[in-house]
Design an enzyme around this catalytic site. Structure first.
Site, PDB file in Angstrom:
ATOM      1  N   SER A   1       0.914  -1.195   0.028  1.00  0.00           N
ATOM      2  CA  SER A   1       0.075  -0.043   0.062  1.00  0.00           C
ATOM      3  C   SER A   1       0.890   1.359  -0.096  1.00  0.00           C
ATOM      4  O   SER A   1       1.765   1.520  -0.889  1.00  0.00           O
ATOM      5  CB  SER A   1      -0.960  -0.128   1.267  1.00  0.00           C
ATOM      6  OG  SER A   1      -2.251   0.856   1.154  1.00  0.00           O
TER       7      SER A   1
ATOM      8  N   HIS B   1      -7.404  -5.855   0.030  1.00  0.00           N
ATOM      9  CA  HIS B   1      -6.289  -5.166   0.091  1.00  0.00           C
ATOM     10  C   HIS B   1      -5.127  -5.582   0.844  1.00  0.00           C
ATOM     11  O   HIS B   1      -4.130  -5.456   0.489  1.00  0.00           O
ATOM     12  CB  HIS B   1      -6.551  -3.752   0.543  1.00  0.00           C
ATOM     13  CG  HIS B   1      -5.514  -2.690   0.396  1.00  0.00           C
ATOM     14  ND1 HIS B   1      -4.987  -2.341  -0.590  1.00  0.00           N
ATOM     15  CD2 HIS B   1      -4.806  -1.946   1.325  1.00  0.00           C
ATOM     16  CE1 HIS B   1      -4.229  -1.336  -0.452  1.00  0.00           C
ATOM     17  NE2 HIS B   1      -3.987  -1.297   0.939  1.00  0.00           N
TER      18      HIS B   1
END
Length: 274
Positions: A99, A251
């Site tokens: 991320s 994610h």
């Protein structure tokens, strides 16, 4: 595991060291926003079989300092990590960023390509513009850190975790507490306000196209935070990139599919010939 701190760029940076210190290859792990080295706890036992592993708590997260004087731009955070690695005598390495950590990794590749053998981008943030001017101006208000605390508290750790995983059953007390721990230090909210103020936009397309480091991109098919479309665009803009999409994954790829991520990294780094 051995947790250590080094004083770099005016703050203490915390990192953990794992694996075979004599391994031919070092891999540096960089976590995402509102996270810490804790997010790699499932992946590290696998990586440490083959590699010397350094996991860094990016400021102001985890056990690194939450300073009011540090400049929290991605460029400076990347430079700080590079200085940390210099100080602990890591001259050549691959870097894996999840991320926000992926964007830091890309900045590192841009700043010091001669040091980085390969890059691994795990649902890497990309193409985000700088915060809007009124948000930056608001960060100067005395009550803004309290607003940051309130805003993050609205969803809470459990709410945030629900948004980043596909399989909600993996959310347990250990996971919740591990992500909640750093917010017990109230200084983090002032530091987060500075991060909003200092953070430049993500690397533009032109800068990405100049990165010659071979990169592996690993994405979750059901990523709601950084959608697969971003991964596909990034794989086109990076000259030497391979994209892998994991099914039934959100994610938080280092936790949801740590065994698959390990196998992809191991294959990409070709441990047999390093």
């Amino acid at each position: 595991m051995e947790g250590k701190k080094e004083f770099i760029n005016g703050i203490h940076i915390y990192y953990e060291e794992y694996g075979n210190f004599r391994a031919a290859h070092t891999i540096v792990l960089l976590h995402g926003f509102l996270s810490s080295s804790f997010s790699f706890r499932m992946l590290v036992p696998y990586l440490s079989r083959d590699f010397h592993v350094i996991s860094v708590d990016l400021p102001p997260f985890g056990f690194s300092d939450k300073s009011k004087t540090f400049h929290y731009s991605y460029k400076n955070i990347a430079a700080t990590v590079l200085k940390l690695l210099d100080k602990i005598n890591i001259q050549k390495f691959s870097v894996a960023g999840h991320s926000m950590g992926g964007q830091i990794a890309l900045n590192m590749m841009s700043q010091a390509p001669e040091k980085i053998v390969k890059g691994i981008l795990l649902s890497s943030s990309s193409y985000y513009a700088r915060a809007k001017r009124h948000h930056i101006l608001a960060s100067y208000l005395p009550f803004f850190p309290a607003f940051v605390k309130y805003y993050l508290g609205k969803t809470g750790v459990i709410g945030n975790l629900n948004s980043v995983v596909y399989d909600k059953s993996i959310i347990d007390e250990t996971m919740i507490q591990g992500y909640a721990n750093q917010f017990e230090d109230p200084r983090i909210f002032s530091a987060l306000a500075l991060l909003l103020r200092h953070r430049e936009g993500d690397l533009p397309k032109e800068a990405l196209q100049n990165i010659q480091t071979p990169c592996l991109l690993v994405w979750g098919e059901h990523d709601k935070i950084v959608p697969v479309a971003i991964g596909k665009k990034l794989s086109e803009d990076l000259p030497h990139a391979k994209l892998v999409i994991l099914k039934q994954t959100g994610h938080l790829v280092p936790e949801e599919q740590y065994q698959d991520v390990y196998q992809e990294i191991r294959s990409f780094l070709n441990v047999e010939t390093y």
